[in-house]
Scaffold this motif. Structure first.
Motif, PDB file in Angstrom:
ATOM      1  N   THR A 104       5.230 -15.810   4.272  1.00 53.11           N
ATOM      2  CA  THR A 104       3.779 -15.694   4.100  1.00 53.11           C
ATOM      3  C   THR A 104       3.409 -14.352   3.488  1.00 53.11           C
ATOM      4  O   THR A 104       2.605 -14.280   2.548  1.00 53.11           O
ATOM      5  CB  THR A 104       3.067 -15.869   5.454  1.00 53.11           C
ATOM      6  N   GLN A 105       3.996 -13.269   3.996  1.00 51.63           N
ATOM      7  CA  GLN A 105       3.718 -11.937   3.437  1.00 51.63           C
ATOM      8  C   GLN A 105       4.177 -11.864   1.994  1.00 51.63           C
ATOM      9  O   GLN A 105       3.471 -11.346   1.119  1.00 51.63           O
ATOM     10  CB  GLN A 105       4.419 -10.870   4.275  1.00 51.63           C
ATOM     11  N   TYR A 106       5.343 -12.381   1.723  1.00 47.67           N
ATOM     12  CA  TYR A 106       5.912 -12.320   0.384  1.00 47.67           C
ATOM     13  C   TYR A 106       5.043 -13.061  -0.626  1.00 47.67           C
ATOM     14  O   TYR A 106       4.837 -12.610  -1.756  1.00 47.67           O
ATOM     15  CB  TYR A 106       7.331 -12.905   0.407  1.00 47.67           C
ATOM     16  N   LEU A 107       4.516 -14.224  -0.235  1.00 46.90           N
ATOM     17  CA  LEU A 107       3.768 -15.075  -1.160  1.00 46.90           C
ATOM     18  C   LEU A 107       2.314 -14.642  -1.333  1.00 46.90           C
ATOM     19  O   LEU A 107       1.574 -15.299  -2.076  1.00 46.90           O
ATOM     20  CB  LEU A 107       3.833 -16.531  -0.690  1.00 46.90           C
ATOM     21  N   LYS A 108       1.889 -13.558  -0.690  1.00 43.99           N
ATOM     22  CA  LYS A 108       0.529 -13.064  -0.917  1.00 43.99           C
ATOM     23  C   LYS A 108       0.302 -12.719  -2.387  1.00 43.99           C
ATOM     24  O   LYS A 108      -0.830 -12.756  -2.867  1.00 43.99           O
ATOM     25  CB  LYS A 108       0.264 -11.830  -0.045  1.00 43.99           C
ATOM     26  N   PHE A 109       1.370 -12.379  -3.085  1.00 42.74           N
ATOM     27  CA  PHE A 109       1.271 -12.009  -4.492  1.00 42.74           C
ATOM     28  C   PHE A 109       2.152 -12.929  -5.335  1.00 42.74           C
ATOM     29  O   PHE A 109       2.869 -12.488  -6.228  1.00 42.74           O
ATOM     30  CB  PHE A 109       1.656 -10.543  -4.679  1.00 42.74           C
ATOM     31  N   ALA A 110       2.071 -14.216  -5.035  1.00 46.92           N
ATOM     32  CA  ALA A 110       2.958 -15.188  -5.676  1.00 46.92           C
ATOM     33  C   ALA A 110       2.786 -15.221  -7.189  1.00 46.92           C
ATOM     34  O   ALA A 110       3.768 -15.306  -7.932  1.00 46.92           O
ATOM     35  CB  ALA A 110       2.716 -16.573  -5.087  1.00 46.92           C
ATOM     36  N   LEU A 126      -4.777  -4.568  -9.049  1.00 45.91           N
ATOM     37  CA  LEU A 126      -4.983  -4.901  -7.643  1.00 45.91           C
ATOM     38  C   LEU A 126      -6.304  -4.302  -7.172  1.00 45.91           C
ATOM     39  O   LEU A 126      -6.840  -3.372  -7.776  1.00 45.91           O
ATOM     40  CB  LEU A 126      -3.826  -4.384  -6.796  1.00 45.91           C
ATOM     41  N   ASP A 127      -6.813  -4.841  -6.075  1.00 45.42           N
ATOM     42  CA  ASP A 127      -8.155  -4.464  -5.621  1.00 45.42           C
ATOM     43  C   ASP A 127      -8.251  -3.043  -5.098  1.00 45.42           C
ATOM     44  O   ASP A 127      -9.334  -2.457  -5.092  1.00 45.42           O
ATOM     45  CB  ASP A 127      -8.638  -5.439  -4.543  1.00 45.42           C
ATOM     46  N   GLY A 128      -7.145  -2.483  -4.651  1.00 45.83           N
ATOM     47  CA  GLY A 128      -7.195  -1.121  -4.125  1.00 45.83           C
ATOM     48  C   GLY A 128      -5.852  -0.683  -3.587  1.00 45.83           C
ATOM     49  O   GLY A 128      -4.877  -1.456  -3.595  1.00 45.83           O
ATOM     50  N   PRO A 129      -5.752   0.563  -3.102  1.00 49.12           N
ATOM     51  CA  PRO A 129      -4.481   1.065  -2.566  1.00 49.12           C
ATOM     52  C   PRO A 129      -3.923   0.200  -1.451  1.00 49.12           C
ATOM     53  O   PRO A 129      -2.700   0.048  -1.322  1.00 49.12           O
ATOM     54  CB  PRO A 129      -4.850   2.465  -2.060  1.00 49.12           C
ATOM     55  N   GLU A 130      -4.814  -0.373  -0.636  1.00 48.85           N
ATOM     56  CA  GLU A 130      -4.353  -1.206   0.474  1.00 48.85           C
ATOM     57  C   GLU A 130      -3.571  -2.424  -0.028  1.00 48.85           C
ATOM     58  O   GLU A 130      -2.649  -2.894   0.646  1.00 48.85           O
ATOM     59  CB  GLU A 130      -5.546  -1.656   1.326  1.00 48.85           C
ATOM     60  N   GLU A 131      -3.942  -2.946  -1.197  1.00 48.64           N
ATOM     61  CA  GLU A 131      -3.211  -4.089  -1.750  1.00 48.64           C
ATOM     62  C   GLU A 131      -1.816  -3.692  -2.207  1.00 48.64           C
ATOM     63  O   GLU A 131      -0.888  -4.493  -2.131  1.00 48.64           O
ATOM     64  CB  GLU A 131      -3.994  -4.726  -2.898  1.00 48.64           C
ATOM     65  N   ILE A 132      -1.665  -2.477  -2.704  1.00 48.63           N
ATOM     66  CA  ILE A 132      -0.321  -2.001  -3.054  1.00 48.63           C
ATOM     67  C   ILE A 132       0.550  -1.961  -1.804  1.00 48.63           C
ATOM     68  O   ILE A 132       1.715  -2.384  -1.819  1.00 48.63           O
ATOM     69  CB  ILE A 132      -0.387  -0.614  -3.718  1.00 48.63           C
ATOM     70  N   VAL A 133      -0.035  -1.475  -0.710  1.00 52.30           N
ATOM     71  CA  VAL A 133       0.716  -1.426   0.548  1.00 52.30           C
ATOM     72  C   VAL A 133       1.078  -2.835   1.006  1.00 52.30           C
ATOM     73  O   VAL A 133       2.208  -3.088   1.449  1.00 52.30           O
ATOM     74  CB  VAL A 133      -0.098  -0.680   1.628  1.00 52.30           C
ATOM     75  N   GLU A 134       0.148  -3.771   0.891  1.00 51.26           N
ATOM     76  CA  GLU A 134       0.435  -5.157   1.266  1.00 51.26           C
ATOM     77  C   GLU A 134       1.563  -5.720   0.404  1.00 51.26           C
ATOM     78  O   GLU A 134       2.414  -6.468   0.888  1.00 51.26           O
ATOM     79  CB  GLU A 134      -0.820  -6.013   1.131  1.00 51.26           C
ATOM     80  N   TRP A 135       1.574  -5.381  -0.867  1.00 48.79           N
ATOM     81  CA  TRP A 135       2.628  -5.852  -1.771  1.00 48.79           C
ATOM     82  C   TRP A 135       3.997  -5.382  -1.276  1.00 48.79           C
ATOM     83  O   TRP A 135       4.908  -6.186  -1.089  1.00 48.79           O
ATOM     84  CB  TRP A 135       2.362  -5.327  -3.183  1.00 48.79           C
ATOM     85  N   VAL A 136       4.140  -4.077  -1.081  1.00 44.82           N
ATOM     86  CA  VAL A 136       5.466  -3.549  -0.745  1.00 44.82           C
ATOM     87  C   VAL A 136       5.851  -3.832   0.700  1.00 44.82           C
ATOM     88  O   VAL A 136       7.038  -3.762   1.049  1.00 44.82           O
ATOM     89  CB  VAL A 136       5.559  -2.039  -1.064  1.00 44.82           C
ATOM     90  N   LYS A 137       4.875  -4.158   1.567  1.00 49.50           N
ATOM     91  CA  LYS A 137       5.223  -4.567   2.931  1.00 49.50           C
ATOM     92  C   LYS A 137       6.081  -5.830   2.918  1.00 49.50           C
ATOM     93  O   LYS A 137       6.851  -6.068   3.855  1.00 49.50           O
ATOM     94  CB  LYS A 137       3.958  -4.819   3.754  1.00 49.50           C
ATOM     95  N   SER A 180       8.409  -6.411   0.727  1.00 49.24           N
ATOM     96  CA  SER A 180       9.684  -6.192   0.036  1.00 49.24           C
ATOM     97  C   SER A 180      10.209  -4.787   0.301  1.00 49.24           C
ATOM     98  O   SER A 180      10.822  -4.524   1.327  1.00 49.24           O
ATOM     99  CB  SER A 180       9.516  -6.454  -1.474  1.00 49.24           C
ATOM    100  N   GLY A 181       9.945  -3.843  -0.607  1.00 45.23           N
ATOM    101  CA  GLY A 181      10.613  -2.551  -0.567  1.00 45.23           C
ATOM    102  C   GLY A 181      10.307  -1.673   0.624  1.00 45.23           C
ATOM    103  O   GLY A 181      11.104  -0.795   0.981  1.00 45.23           O
ATOM    104  N   LEU A 182       9.155  -1.869   1.262  1.00 41.89           N
ATOM    105  CA  LEU A 182       8.788  -1.028   2.404  1.00 41.89           C
ATOM    106  C   LEU A 182       9.470  -1.459   3.696  1.00 41.89           C
ATOM    107  O   LEU A 182       9.500  -0.693   4.671  1.00 41.89           O
ATOM    108  CB  LEU A 182       7.270  -1.054   2.578  1.00 41.89           C
ATOM    109  N   ARG A 183      10.038  -2.647   3.713  1.00 38.01           N
ATOM    110  CA  ARG A 183      10.553  -3.194   4.967  1.00 38.01           C
ATOM    111  C   ARG A 183      11.645  -2.344   5.617  1.00 38.01           C
ATOM    112  O   ARG A 183      11.633  -2.174   6.840  1.00 38.01           O
ATOM    113  CB  ARG A 183      11.070  -4.616   4.735  1.00 38.01           C
ATOM    114  N   PRO A 184      12.607  -1.797   4.870  1.00 35.91           N
ATOM    115  CA  PRO A 184      13.616  -0.967   5.556  1.00 35.91           C
ATOM    116  C   PRO A 184      13.033   0.265   6.242  1.00 35.91           C
ATOM    117  O   PRO A 184      13.647   0.810   7.149  1.00 35.91           O
ATOM    118  CB  PRO A 184      14.565  -0.574   4.419  1.00 35.91           C
TER     119      PRO A 184
END
Length: 278
Positions: free
Chosen positions: A20-26, A214-225, A227-231
């Motif tokens: 679900t998190q991954y597909l937010k930016f499908a 993207l709509d704002g900085p928060e969307e960038i954070v949602e994107w990387v949450k 994928s790359g931010l997970r570790p």
């Protein structure tokens, strides 16, 4: 397994992936899949394997591109991703497996196309060795086609490392780990490592830079949450994770200033490889 690892980058296992998190930016994540498909020099492959199929979005693109294929199946390490893929494409076989050890089965007639969307950068410390291993195990004419994010030096990923290195409730947990992925090898290194396994003129390596509004900085954070931010955040407890995300979001707002319409522009480099086995 798109944009997620078969083998975790840190010494502590990651939690399962969230489809679900991954597909937010499908829509944005699907574009490089189509760009990669457009460069594959095959008109009618019989057997296709989607390496790191994730929630099945790349598998769906393969089905649409090659409707006459006899067999298309997906391989992934994430139960949640596989559950989403099976629900979306119940007629396709999806198998749980580890790309760091998986090899194509020549005894079954071989594979014509090994396709991979945003996975090989997780196969640390030497992703190119896994590309070579798969080519070596493949029959003549097999195509390995892959793309990976190549954003180690992008502000989004520099900010991850800077936040992790700053004092905070995450320090004791992240300090012994290595949550940041190493940068991808250069196109020259990839070419020199793979060219001897490829047909004459059968190796193509290139970069594409995507610019996502993207709509704002928060969307960038949602994107990387997804994928790359997970570790960085998966090993943390709830309180430390929330504080890390707050601090990281502040950094993202600084390095991705809003444009006149209030939106932000996320530059996203991706590295592409199409290799034909000699």
């Amino acid at each position: 397994m798109s944009e997620h690892p078969s083998t975790p980058a840190s010494s502590r296992p990651l939690a399962d992936w969230s489809a679900t998190q991954y597909l937010k930016f499908a829509n944005q994540r699907n574009r490089p899949i189509k760009d990669l498909l457009a460069q594959i020099p095959l008109t009618n492959p019989r057997r296709i394997v989607d390496l790191g199929c994730g929630p099945g979005n790349s598998t769906q693109a393969l089905i649409e591109r090659y409707p006459a294929a006899e067999t298309i199946y997906g391989l992934d390490s994430s139960p949640d991703m596989l559950a989403k893929a099976r629900a979306s494409l119940p007629h396709i076989q999806f198998v749980r497996g580890d790309l760091s050890t998986w090899t194509p089965g020549l005894e079954e007639g071989g594979v014509d196309l090994l396709f991979s969307n945003a996975v090989f950068h997780w196969l640390q410390p030497d992703p190119v060795s896994h590309m070579a291993r798969l080519l070596e195990a493949s029959r003549s004419g097999t195509v390995l086609a892959l793309q990976v994010p190549d954003n180690y030096l992008e502000p989004s990923h520099v900010a991850m490392r800077e936040t992790a290195a700053s004092p905070g409730p995450w320090s004791a947990v992240l300090a012994p780990l290595k949550p940041a992925l190493d940068p991808m090898p250069s196109p020259r290194v990839i070419y020199e490592r793979l060219s001897g396994l490829c047909a004459l003129g059968g190796l193509d390596v290139w970069h594409t830079f995507y610019y996502h509004v993207l709509d704002g900085p928060e969307e960038i954070v949602e994107w990387v949450k997804g994928s790359g931010l997970r570790p960085f955040i998966d090993p943390l407890d709830k309180g430390a994770r929330e504080e890390f995300l707050r601090k990281y979001t502040e950094r993202i707002a600084e390095v991705y200033p809003r444009m006149e319409d209030g939106k932000v522009l996320l530059r996203y480099p991706r590295l592409f490889v199409v290799a034909v086995r000699k």
